[in-house]
Design an enzyme around this catalytic site. Structure first.
Site, PDB file in Angstrom:
ATOM      1  N   TYR A  56     -12.023 -19.382  -3.049  1.00 55.32           N
ATOM      2  CA  TYR A  56     -12.746 -18.925  -1.853  1.00 55.32           C
ATOM      3  C   TYR A  56     -13.568 -20.042  -1.218  1.00 55.32           C
ATOM      4  O   TYR A  56     -13.730 -20.057   0.009  1.00 55.32           O
ATOM      5  CB  TYR A  56     -13.595 -17.696  -2.183  1.00 55.32           C
ATOM      6  CG  TYR A  56     -12.710 -16.473  -2.338  1.00 55.32           C
ATOM      7  CD1 TYR A  56     -12.113 -15.895  -1.229  1.00 55.32           C
ATOM      8  CD2 TYR A  56     -12.430 -15.942  -3.587  1.00 55.32           C
ATOM      9  CE1 TYR A  56     -11.271 -14.814  -1.359  1.00 55.32           C
ATOM     10  CE2 TYR A  56     -11.589 -14.847  -3.737  1.00 55.32           C
ATOM     11  CZ  TYR A  56     -11.010 -14.295  -2.612  1.00 55.32           C
ATOM     12  OH  TYR A  56     -10.161 -13.218  -2.735  1.00 55.32           O
ATOM     13  N   GLN A  91      -8.849  -6.514   8.241  1.00 48.97           N
ATOM     14  CA  GLN A  91      -8.697  -6.769   6.801  1.00 48.97           C
ATOM     15  C   GLN A  91      -9.003  -8.232   6.508  1.00 48.97           C
ATOM     16  O   GLN A  91      -9.034  -8.638   5.355  1.00 48.97           O
ATOM     17  CB  GLN A  91      -7.256  -6.470   6.371  1.00 48.97           C
ATOM     18  CG  GLN A  91      -6.835  -5.032   6.605  1.00 48.97           C
ATOM     19  CD  GLN A  91      -5.335  -4.872   6.414  1.00 48.97           C
ATOM     20  OE1 GLN A  91      -4.856  -4.639   5.313  1.00 48.97           O
ATOM     21  NE2 GLN A  91      -4.584  -5.012   7.490  1.00 48.97           N
ATOM     22  N   ASN A  92      -9.201  -9.016   7.557  1.00 55.88           N
ATOM     23  CA  ASN A  92      -9.376 -10.458   7.375  1.00 55.88           C
ATOM     24  C   ASN A  92     -10.804 -10.789   6.966  1.00 55.88           C
ATOM     25  O   ASN A  92     -11.760 -10.152   7.416  1.00 55.88           O
ATOM     26  CB  ASN A  92      -9.031 -11.203   8.664  1.00 55.88           C
ATOM     27  CG  ASN A  92      -7.589 -10.995   9.069  1.00 55.88           C
ATOM     28  OD1 ASN A  92      -6.780 -10.558   8.245  1.00 55.88           O
ATOM     29  ND2 ASN A  92      -7.260 -11.271  10.320  1.00 55.88           N
ATOM     30  N   HIS A 109     -12.509  -5.654   4.194  1.00 52.24           N
ATOM     31  CA  HIS A 109     -12.271  -6.368   2.934  1.00 52.24           C
ATOM     32  C   HIS A 109     -13.309  -7.458   2.672  1.00 52.24           C
ATOM     33  O   HIS A 109     -13.077  -8.352   1.873  1.00 52.24           O
ATOM     34  CB  HIS A 109     -10.858  -6.982   2.925  1.00 52.24           C
ATOM     35  CG  HIS A 109      -9.766  -5.964   2.816  1.00 52.24           C
ATOM     36  ND1 HIS A 109      -8.432  -6.248   3.010  1.00 52.24           N
ATOM     37  CD2 HIS A 109      -9.812  -4.644   2.510  1.00 52.24           C
ATOM     38  CE1 HIS A 109      -7.710  -5.147   2.844  1.00 52.24           C
ATOM     39  NE2 HIS A 109      -8.531  -4.164   2.551  1.00 52.24           N
ATOM     40  N   GLY A 175      -0.559  -7.600  13.260  1.00 57.15           N
ATOM     41  CA  GLY A 175      -0.442  -8.693  12.291  1.00 57.15           C
ATOM     42  C   GLY A 175      -0.737  -8.313  10.858  1.00 57.15           C
ATOM     43  O   GLY A 175      -1.354  -9.072  10.131  1.00 57.15           O
ATOM     44  N   THR A 176      -0.259  -7.143  10.450  1.00 57.08           N
ATOM     45  CA  THR A 176      -0.429  -6.776   9.047  1.00 57.08           C
ATOM     46  C   THR A 176       0.885  -6.239   8.490  1.00 57.08           C
ATOM     47  O   THR A 176       1.613  -5.536   9.187  1.00 57.08           O
ATOM     48  CB  THR A 176      -1.594  -5.783   8.848  1.00 57.08           C
ATOM     49  OG1 THR A 176      -1.631  -5.362   7.470  1.00 57.08           O
ATOM     50  CG2 THR A 176      -1.505  -4.578   9.752  1.00 57.08           C
ATOM     51  N   SER A 177       1.143  -6.578   7.215  1.00 61.31           N
ATOM     52  CA  SER A 177       2.434  -6.211   6.618  1.00 61.31           C
ATOM     53  C   SER A 177       2.485  -4.749   6.198  1.00 61.31           C
ATOM     54  O   SER A 177       3.543  -4.250   5.842  1.00 61.31           O
ATOM     55  CB  SER A 177       2.708  -7.094   5.401  1.00 61.31           C
ATOM     56  OG  SER A 177       1.678  -6.923   4.443  1.00 61.31           O
ATOM     57  N   GLU A 203       7.260  -9.101  12.674  1.00 66.82           N
ATOM     58  CA  GLU A 203       8.452  -8.435  12.125  1.00 66.82           C
ATOM     59  C   GLU A 203       8.057  -7.005  11.787  1.00 66.82           C
ATOM     60  O   GLU A 203       6.862  -6.714  11.691  1.00 66.82           O
ATOM     61  CB  GLU A 203       8.917  -9.164  10.854  1.00 66.82           C
ATOM     62  CG  GLU A 203       7.833  -9.169   9.797  1.00 66.82           C
ATOM     63  CD  GLU A 203       8.064 -10.172   8.682  1.00 66.82           C
ATOM     64  OE1 GLU A 203       9.119 -10.804   8.663  1.00 66.82           O
ATOM     65  OE2 GLU A 203       7.173 -10.286   7.830  1.00 66.82           O
TER      66      GLU A 203
HETATM   67  N1  APR Z   1       1.775 -12.805  15.043  1.00 67.63           N
HETATM   68  C1  APR Z   1       1.889 -11.528  14.612  1.00 67.63           C
HETATM   69  N2  APR Z   1       2.159 -11.205  13.342  1.00 67.63           N
HETATM   70  C2  APR Z   1       2.315 -12.211  12.465  1.00 67.63           C
HETATM   71  C3  APR Z   1       2.222 -13.567  12.841  1.00 67.63           C
HETATM   72  C4  APR Z   1       1.925 -13.846  14.203  1.00 67.63           C
HETATM   73  N3  APR Z   1       1.815 -15.101  14.663  1.00 67.63           N
HETATM   74  N4  APR Z   1       2.434 -14.321  11.744  1.00 67.63           N
HETATM   75  C5  APR Z   1       2.673 -13.492  10.730  1.00 67.63           C
HETATM   76  N5  APR Z   1       2.610 -12.206  11.157  1.00 67.63           N
HETATM   77  C6  APR Z   1       2.779 -10.980  10.379  1.00 67.63           C
HETATM   78  C7  APR Z   1       3.745 -11.094   9.222  1.00 67.63           C
HETATM   79  O1  APR Z   1       5.059 -10.827   9.684  1.00 67.63           O
HETATM   80  C8  APR Z   1       3.224 -10.023   8.267  1.00 67.63           C
HETATM   81  O2  APR Z   1       3.827  -8.760   8.540  1.00 67.63           O
HETATM   82  O3  APR Z   1       1.519 -10.670   9.793  1.00 67.63           O
HETATM   83  C9  APR Z   1       1.729  -9.957   8.595  1.00 67.63           C
HETATM   84  C10 APR Z   1       0.830 -10.550   7.534  1.00 67.63           C
HETATM   85  O4  APR Z   1       0.945  -9.780   6.366  1.00 67.63           O
HETATM   86  P1  APR Z   1       0.147 -10.157   5.032  1.00 67.63           P
HETATM   87  O5  APR Z   1       0.296 -11.599   4.729  1.00 67.63           O
HETATM   88  O6  APR Z   1       0.582  -9.184   3.992  1.00 67.63           O
HETATM   89  O7  APR Z   1      -1.385  -9.915   5.416  1.00 67.63           O
HETATM   90  P2  APR Z   1      -2.203  -8.550   5.515  1.00 67.63           P
HETATM   91  O8  APR Z   1      -1.327  -7.427   5.931  1.00 67.63           O
HETATM   92  O9  APR Z   1      -3.405  -8.838   6.328  1.00 67.63           O
HETATM   93  O10 APR Z   1      -2.640  -8.345   4.012  1.00 67.63           O
HETATM   94  C11 APR Z   1      -3.446  -7.230   3.716  1.00 67.63           C
HETATM   95  O11 APR Z   1      -3.699  -7.929   1.457  1.00 67.63           O
HETATM   96  O12 APR Z   1      -3.985  -9.637  -0.073  1.00 67.63           O
HETATM   97  C12 APR Z   1      -4.594  -8.629   0.625  1.00 67.63           C
HETATM   98  O13 APR Z   1      -6.867  -8.352   1.037  1.00 67.63           O
HETATM   99  C13 APR Z   1      -5.757  -9.092   1.454  1.00 67.63           C
HETATM  100  O14 APR Z   1      -6.486  -8.299   3.608  1.00 67.63           O
HETATM  101  C14 APR Z   1      -5.354  -8.693   2.860  1.00 67.63           C
HETATM  102  C15 APR Z   1      -4.408  -7.536   2.615  1.00 67.63           C
END
Ligand code: APR
Length: 234
Positions: A56, A91-92, A109, A175-177, A203
């Protein structure tokens, strides 16, 4: 666009990717050969405190070299100009939303720029490195840890977020998976309450089929376009 009074926006690592911060589940989501998820746990902190604090500390230092991108700026514009109810739930743990000017914001988070005392539970703004043992400003204990919600811990402001979701007529995920709960379930809550739902992501996310609409592309393009639509329709 139908009549919208209340919006909840959820953001994830993808909104900060174009600012140069690594996502969690992308190809760069590894650190020292370990999955990031293995480091963000209370067990990892107990087993190897130095490793977790260093992880961190490096991320906190990285904030100095990055800046908000057009997506953060567009959400800050929405916050400033849209008169309806709005809650941006991120979540960031970076500070790019607030640096862009967003005010109606929750870090569910936790935050890199905050410290949590394991002794007294006090939270306080924090800059610099934790390795080296700064002490708690409340109780003076040598027990500071990053104010980050680790896997298995309760996210912040759950009640506040749930209330906003109950009232929302539009839920937008950016922008979250969709891999981590409870945030991954917000689309279902919003739908259940009758809200419209929109996903803006590079995606399709894990829960993509739950959204009424999914737009694929970069956040820096899709978010300003969507904000423009909302403000024009108002
Ligand atoms: N624009 C839009 N989406 C994007 C871009 C972009 N330029 N680049 C990547 N992405 C998408 C990816 O396709 C993916 O679906 O953003 C998503 C990121 O997913 P993760 O890496 O899983 O991040 P997140 O969903 O924020 O993770 C959730 O998991 O590890 C924990 O606590 C942590 O807050 C985090 C949580």
């Amino acid at each position: 666009m139908p009549d919208i009074h209340s919006i909840v926006v959820l953001t994830g690592a993808g909104i900060s990717a174009e600012s140069g911060l690594a996502t969690f589940r992308g190809p760069d989501g590894l650190w020292e050969g370990r999955r990031v998820e293995e480091i963000c746990t209370p067990q990892a902190l107990a087993a190897d405190r130095g490793l977790v604090l260093d992880f961190y500390d490096q991320r906190r230092r990285a904030l100095a070299g990055v800046a908000p991108n057009a997506a953060h700026e567009a959400l800050a514009r929405l916050d400033a100009e849209w008169p309806g109810e709005l809650l941006i739930v991120t979540q960031n743990v970076d500070d790019l939303h607030e640096r862009a000017g967003a005010k109606r914001l929750i870090h569910m988070h936790g935050e890199l720029l905050s410290a949590l005392c394991e002794r007294c539970g006090g939270r306080a703004p924090f800059a610099g490195d934790m390795i080296g043992g700064p002490r708690c400003g409340h109780c003076d204990a040598d027990a500071l840890r990053p104010d980050i919600v680790f896997f298995g811990e309760m996210p912040y402001a759950m009640d506040h977020i749930d209330r906003a979701l109950m009232d929302a007529d539009l839920f937008v995920s950016i922008g979250t998976s969709g891999a981590v709960y409870p945030a991954a379930g917000y689309v279902q809550t919003a739908r259940y309450r009758g809200a419209d739902t929109l996903e803006l992501n590079l995606e399709p996310s894990a829960g993509s089929m739950m959204f009424a609409e999914s737009r694929l592309g970069t956040a820096s393009r899709l978010v300003p376009e969507w904000v423009e639509e909302v403000l024009r329709a108002d």
